[in-house]
Design a protein around this motif. Structure first.
Motif, short mmCIF file in Angstrom:
data_model
loop_
_atom_site.label_atom_id
_atom_site.label_comp_id
_atom_site.label_asym_id
_atom_site.label_seq_id
_atom_site.Cartn_x
_atom_site.Cartn_y
_atom_site.Cartn_z
N LEU A 112 0.84 -1.20 0.00
CA LEU A 112 0.00 0.00 0.00
C LEU A 112 0.87 1.25 0.00
CD1 LEU A 112 -3.28 0.62 1.80
CD2 LEU A 112 -1.39 2.16 2.37
N SER A 113 0.50 2.23 -0.82
CA SER A 113 1.26 3.47 -0.91
C SER A 113 0.31 4.67 -0.83
CB SER A 113 2.04 3.52 -2.23
OG SER A 113 1.15 3.48 -3.34
N ASP A 114 0.90 5.87 -0.79
CA ASP A 114 0.14 7.12 -0.83
C ASP A 114 -0.91 7.20 0.27
OD1 ASP A 114 1.57 7.77 -3.17
OD2 ASP A 114 0.12 6.68 -4.38
N SER A 115 -0.51 6.85 1.48
CA SER A 115 -1.44 6.75 2.60
C SER A 115 -1.08 7.70 3.73
CB SER A 115 -1.46 5.31 3.14
OG SER A 115 -2.22 5.20 4.31
N TYR A 116 -2.08 8.07 4.50
CA TYR A 116 -1.86 8.68 5.81
C TYR A 116 -1.39 7.56 6.74
CZ TYR A 116 -2.71 11.91 9.68
OH TYR A 116 -2.55 12.74 10.75
N PRO A 117 -0.63 7.86 7.82
CA PRO A 117 -0.21 6.80 8.74
C PRO A 117 -1.36 5.89 9.14
CG PRO A 117 0.92 8.82 9.30
CD PRO A 117 -0.04 9.17 8.20
N VAL A 118 -1.06 4.59 9.27
CA VAL A 118 -2.10 3.55 9.24
C VAL A 118 -2.86 3.35 10.54
CG1 VAL A 118 -0.81 2.34 7.46
CG2 VAL A 118 -0.51 1.66 9.86
N GLY A 119 -2.47 4.01 11.64
CA GLY A 119 -3.18 3.79 12.90
C GLY A 119 -2.78 2.47 13.54
N GLU A 120 -3.73 1.79 14.14
CA GLU A 120 -3.44 0.52 14.80
C GLU A 120 -3.16 -0.56 13.76
OE1 GLU A 120 -5.45 -2.52 18.06
OE2 GLU A 120 -6.63 -1.73 16.40
N LEU A 121 -1.92 -1.03 13.70
CA LEU A 121 -1.56 -2.02 12.68
C LEU A 121 -2.27 -3.34 12.89
CD1 LEU A 121 0.24 -2.26 10.17
CD2 LEU A 121 2.06 -3.10 11.66
N GLY A 122 -2.55 -3.68 14.16
CA GLY A 122 -3.27 -4.91 14.45
C GLY A 122 -4.67 -4.96 13.87
N TYR A 123 -5.21 -3.81 13.53
CA TYR A 123 -6.53 -3.75 12.88
C TYR A 123 -6.53 -4.55 11.59
CZ TYR A 123 -10.45 -1.67 10.27
OH TYR A 123 -11.58 -1.47 9.52
N TYR A 124 -5.45 -4.46 10.84
CA TYR A 124 -5.36 -5.11 9.53
C TYR A 124 -5.05 -6.60 9.68
CZ TYR A 124 -4.79 -0.14 8.53
OH TYR A 124 -4.96 1.22 8.50
N THR A 125 -4.09 -6.93 10.52
CA THR A 125 -3.72 -8.34 10.66
C THR A 125 -4.82 -9.16 11.33
OG1 THR A 125 -2.52 -7.81 12.70
CG2 THR A 125 -1.24 -7.93 10.66
N SER A 126 -5.50 -8.57 12.31
CA SER A 126 -6.58 -9.31 12.97
C SER A 126 -7.75 -9.53 12.01
CB SER A 126 -7.04 -8.60 14.23
OG SER A 126 -7.55 -7.32 13.95
N ALA A 127 -7.98 -8.57 11.11
CA ALA A 127 -9.03 -8.75 10.11
C ALA A 127 -8.72 -9.93 9.19
CB ALA A 127 -9.20 -7.47 9.29
N LEU A 128 -7.46 -10.04 8.78
CA LEU A 128 -7.08 -11.17 7.94
C LEU A 128 -7.16 -12.48 8.70
CD1 LEU A 128 -4.05 -9.65 5.98
CD2 LEU A 128 -6.42 -9.92 5.21
N ALA A 129 -6.80 -12.45 9.99
CA ALA A 129 -6.93 -13.66 10.81
C ALA A 129 -8.39 -14.09 10.91
CB ALA A 129 -6.34 -13.42 12.19
N GLU A 130 -9.30 -13.13 10.96
CA GLU A 130 -10.72 -13.45 10.96
C GLU A 130 -11.15 -14.10 9.64
OE1 GLU A 130 -12.52 -9.74 11.87
OE2 GLU A 130 -11.95 -9.81 14.00
N ASP A 131 -10.39 -13.86 8.57
CA ASP A 131 -10.62 -14.52 7.29
C ASP A 131 -9.98 -15.90 7.23
OD1 ASP A 131 -12.01 -12.32 6.31
OD2 ASP A 131 -10.25 -11.42 5.37
N GLY A 132 -9.36 -16.34 8.34
CA GLY A 132 -8.72 -17.64 8.40
C GLY A 132 -7.29 -17.64 7.91
N LEU A 133 -6.68 -16.46 7.78
CA LEU A 133 -5.33 -16.35 7.24
C LEU A 133 -4.34 -15.95 8.33
CD1 LEU A 133 -6.34 -14.35 4.05
CD2 LEU A 133 -5.81 -16.80 4.15
#
Length: 325
Positions: A112-133
């Motif tokens: 991902l590029s051209d972004s404002y700082p991402v906030g809580e990084l665990g938000y993204y990884t936990s979402a993928l874990a909820e997808d079984g990944l």
């Protein structure tokens, strides 16, 4: 302290984003991320950090009506430009494609590029874990941290996160710095000192004065080891064109977008061994029973949101300040 319910908090956050100039999609995605952080008790990147987004929307360094662009020229590579908007919205657009690619190929990555700082990084990884990944991520930001004993800010605090599927997912989310930069800002606002080893002042000298620390760099944890990790995270975060931290405009001042980046690696455990998750849980349970280690269960589930009165008052005022009012 002010206690209220999650629906009230969601309504206040959504209204505040809209009042600051964000569109409905931005308001929805950002509110979801803020509430997720607060539910995990990760308040430093919850409502307290939310005001950085509101200020950035009003000042023009955050695009309130972005149109993220997703490309998938290589099956296991998903590139996303956030269009100077929030990473959470760009992630929402790319997440289904990433999950499909990971299940097809066994492994896939978002750059991902051209972004404002991402906030809580665990938000993204936990979402993928909820997808079984199984998920691994890292992100850079505006330069806030020293590297290898340098007396200046050369990179971001560059968090990294790891998540495993579970109920709830097991989650690790930590900065490469000794402490999150927002913790120093909070101490400065409260007129409180900070511990030795957290930061340097503007002249590169160690300091326990939080206000002086805001003028210098935060320190990496573990010296060279933290510096190495921060550099690795940054190099992966700029894969598809995000700015290096030293080149990124200040995320908290001015009118220029920071345009930083993030990488998200997703692995389908079934592509490697059907019993992987079962074996991992058995091993982690063995560690818990024998040594009291409960890996990835650092965050408490918060039943009801509770905010300091001044923070709650600021949020209510921001939600009420309609554009043009």
């Amino acid at each position: 302290m002010t206690e209220f319910d999650w629906d009230q908090l969601a309504s206040l956050c959504t209204s505040a984003v809209t009042a600051a100039g964000g569109d409905t999609a931005t308001a929805t995605a950002l509110t979801d991320a803020v509430l997720a952080a607060e539910r995990r008790g990760n308040a430093a990147v919850g409502v307290a950090h939310f005001f950085d987004y509101l200020d950035a929307l009003r000042d023009g360094r955050l695009n309130g009506s972005p149109r993220p662009v997703v490309s998938n020229d290589h099956r296991a590579v998903v590139q996303v430009s956030a269009d100077d908007g929030i990473a959470q919205l760009a992630f929402r657009k790319a997440r289904p494609l990433l999950a499909d690619a990971a299940r097809e190929c066994g492994v896939a990555v978002i750059s991902l590029s051209d972004s404002y700082p991402v906030g809580e990084l665990g938000y993204y990884t936990s979402a993928l874990a909820e997808d079984g990944l199984v998920a691994l991520a890292g992100a850079n930001s505006t330069a806030l941290m020293s590297l290898y004993n340098a007396p200046a800010a050369l990179t971001g605090t560059n968090p990294h996160s790891f998540a495993l599927p579970g109920k709830p997912p097991r989650l690790v989310d930590q900065a490469s710095s000794t402490v999150a930069w927002v913790r120093i800002r909070e101490a400065a606002a409260a007129g409180e000192p900070i511990p030795e080893g957290w930061a340097l002042d503007a002249d590169g000298n160690p300091t326990t004065d939080a206000a002086a620390a805001l003028l210098g760099p935060v320190l990496p944890f573990g010296g060279v080891k933290g510096s190495n990790l921060a550099m690795a995270v940054e190099l992966l975060s700029v894969l598809s064109g995000a700015l290096f931290s030293m080149d990124s405009p200040d995320f908290a001042a001015g009118d220029q977008p920071p345009r930083v980046g993030m990488f998200l690696l997703a692995l389908d455990p079934a592509a490697f061994a059907p019993d992987y998750l079962d074996r991992v849980e058995q091993h982690l349970e063995r560690l818990r029973l024998a040594y009291g280690i409960d890996f990835g269960r650092y965050y408490a589930s918060v039943e009801r949101p509770v905010l300091p009165e001044d923070l709650h008052a600021r949020l209510v005022a921001a939600a009420s300040a309609r554009e043009g009012a």
